[in-house]
Scaffold this motif. Structure first.
Motif, PDB file in Angstrom:
ATOM      1  N   PHE A  39      40.246 -18.034  50.923  1.00 51.47           N
ATOM      2  CA  PHE A  39      40.254 -19.137  51.884  1.00 51.47           C
ATOM      3  C   PHE A  39      40.664 -18.646  53.264  1.00 51.47           C
ATOM      4  CE2 PHE A  39      40.484 -22.099  48.207  1.00 51.47           C
ATOM      5  CZ  PHE A  39      39.408 -22.896  48.562  1.00 51.47           C
ATOM      6  N   GLU A  40      41.668 -17.753  53.313  1.00 49.56           N
ATOM      7  CA  GLU A  40      42.099 -17.222  54.600  1.00 49.56           C
ATOM      8  C   GLU A  40      40.974 -16.436  55.269  1.00 49.56           C
ATOM      9  OE1 GLU A  40      45.633 -15.145  53.398  1.00 49.56           O
ATOM     10  OE2 GLU A  40      46.893 -16.921  53.696  1.00 49.56           O
ATOM     11  N   GLU A  41      40.205 -15.704  54.484  1.00 52.07           N
ATOM     12  CA  GLU A  41      39.076 -14.954  55.027  1.00 52.07           C
ATOM     13  C   GLU A  41      38.017 -15.902  55.601  1.00 52.07           C
ATOM     14  OE1 GLU A  41      35.801 -11.605  53.630  1.00 52.07           O
ATOM     15  OE2 GLU A  41      37.421 -12.168  52.267  1.00 52.07           O
ATOM     16  N   ILE A  42      37.749 -16.995  54.909  1.00 45.84           N
ATOM     17  CA  ILE A  42      36.791 -17.996  55.395  1.00 45.84           C
ATOM     18  C   ILE A  42      37.289 -18.612  56.700  1.00 45.84           C
ATOM     19  CG2 ILE A  42      35.786 -20.275  54.927  1.00 45.84           C
ATOM     20  CD1 ILE A  42      35.738 -19.384  51.923  1.00 45.84           C
ATOM     21  N   LEU A  43      38.576 -18.918  56.771  1.00 42.26           N
ATOM     22  CA  LEU A  43      39.142 -19.500  57.986  1.00 42.26           C
ATOM     23  C   LEU A  43      39.036 -18.530  59.163  1.00 42.26           C
ATOM     24  CD1 LEU A  43      42.308 -21.271  56.560  1.00 42.26           C
ATOM     25  CD2 LEU A  43      40.203 -22.343  57.388  1.00 42.26           C
ATOM     26  N   ARG A  44      39.320 -17.243  58.920  1.00 37.52           N
ATOM     27  CA  ARG A  44      39.188 -16.241  59.986  1.00 37.52           C
ATOM     28  C   ARG A  44      37.738 -16.151  60.467  1.00 37.52           C
ATOM     29  NH1 ARG A  44      42.893 -13.488  56.828  1.00 37.52           N
ATOM     30  NH2 ARG A  44      41.240 -12.334  55.778  1.00 37.52           N
ATOM     31  N   ALA A  46      35.453 -18.486  60.327  1.00 36.03           N
ATOM     32  CA  ALA A  46      35.127 -19.705  61.067  1.00 36.03           C
ATOM     33  C   ALA A  46      35.723 -19.664  62.471  1.00 36.03           C
ATOM     34  CB  ALA A  46      35.616 -20.931  60.309  1.00 36.03           C
ATOM     35  N   ASP A  47      36.954 -19.150  62.602  1.00 35.67           N
ATOM     36  CA  ASP A  47      37.573 -19.036  63.921  1.00 35.67           C
ATOM     37  C   ASP A  47      36.793 -18.080  64.818  1.00 35.67           C
ATOM     38  OD1 ASP A  47      39.595 -20.828  63.383  1.00 35.67           O
ATOM     39  OD2 ASP A  47      41.083 -19.290  62.876  1.00 35.67           O
ATOM     40  N   GLU A  48      36.342 -16.973  64.253  1.00 31.51           N
ATOM     41  CA  GLU A  48      35.636 -15.951  65.038  1.00 31.51           C
ATOM     42  C   GLU A  48      34.211 -16.375  65.398  1.00 31.51           C
ATOM     43  OE1 GLU A  48      35.750 -12.168  63.033  1.00 31.51           O
ATOM     44  OE2 GLU A  48      37.929 -12.265  62.813  1.00 31.51           O
ATOM     45  N   ASN A  51      31.635 -21.263  62.942  1.00 30.90           N
ATOM     46  CA  ASN A  51      31.079 -21.983  61.795  1.00 30.90           C
ATOM     47  C   ASN A  51      31.489 -21.249  60.514  1.00 30.90           C
ATOM     48  OD1 ASN A  51      29.298 -19.847  62.636  1.00 30.90           O
ATOM     49  ND2 ASN A  51      27.884 -20.530  61.068  1.00 30.90           N
ATOM     50  N   SER A  52      31.319 -21.933  59.402  1.00 31.93           N
ATOM     51  CA  SER A  52      31.659 -21.289  58.135  1.00 31.93           C
ATOM     52  C   SER A  52      30.547 -20.338  57.726  1.00 31.93           C
ATOM     53  CB  SER A  52      31.885 -22.351  57.046  1.00 31.93           C
ATOM     54  OG  SER A  52      30.716 -23.113  56.877  1.00 31.93           O
TER      55      SER A  52
END
Length: 58
Positions: A39-44, A46-48, A51-52
């Motif tokens: 989940f943390e990798e997905i959030l990073r 999305a931030d970069e 979008n997901s």
């Protein structure tokens, strides 16, 4: 610099009327750690990228 909580610290806080809440450290299973890391990798991502990631990695 002292490390940890001493009896003197406890006495001072008691005089000040401050109660200390001891928090239990949560232990997670390796599976839970992997899920959280995913989940943390997905959030990073999305931030970069704003979008997901696309489903299936494409």
């Amino acid at each position: 610099m002292a490390k940890g909580f001493t009896d003197e610290d406890d006495a001072l806080l008691a005089e000040l009327g401050v109660e200390v809440e001891v928090k239990k450290q949560l232990s997670r299973t390796p599976r839970e750690e992997r899920i959280i890391a995913g989940f943390e990798e997905i959030l990073r991502f999305a931030d970069e990228h704003g979008n997901s990631p696309a489903r299936g990695g494409s």
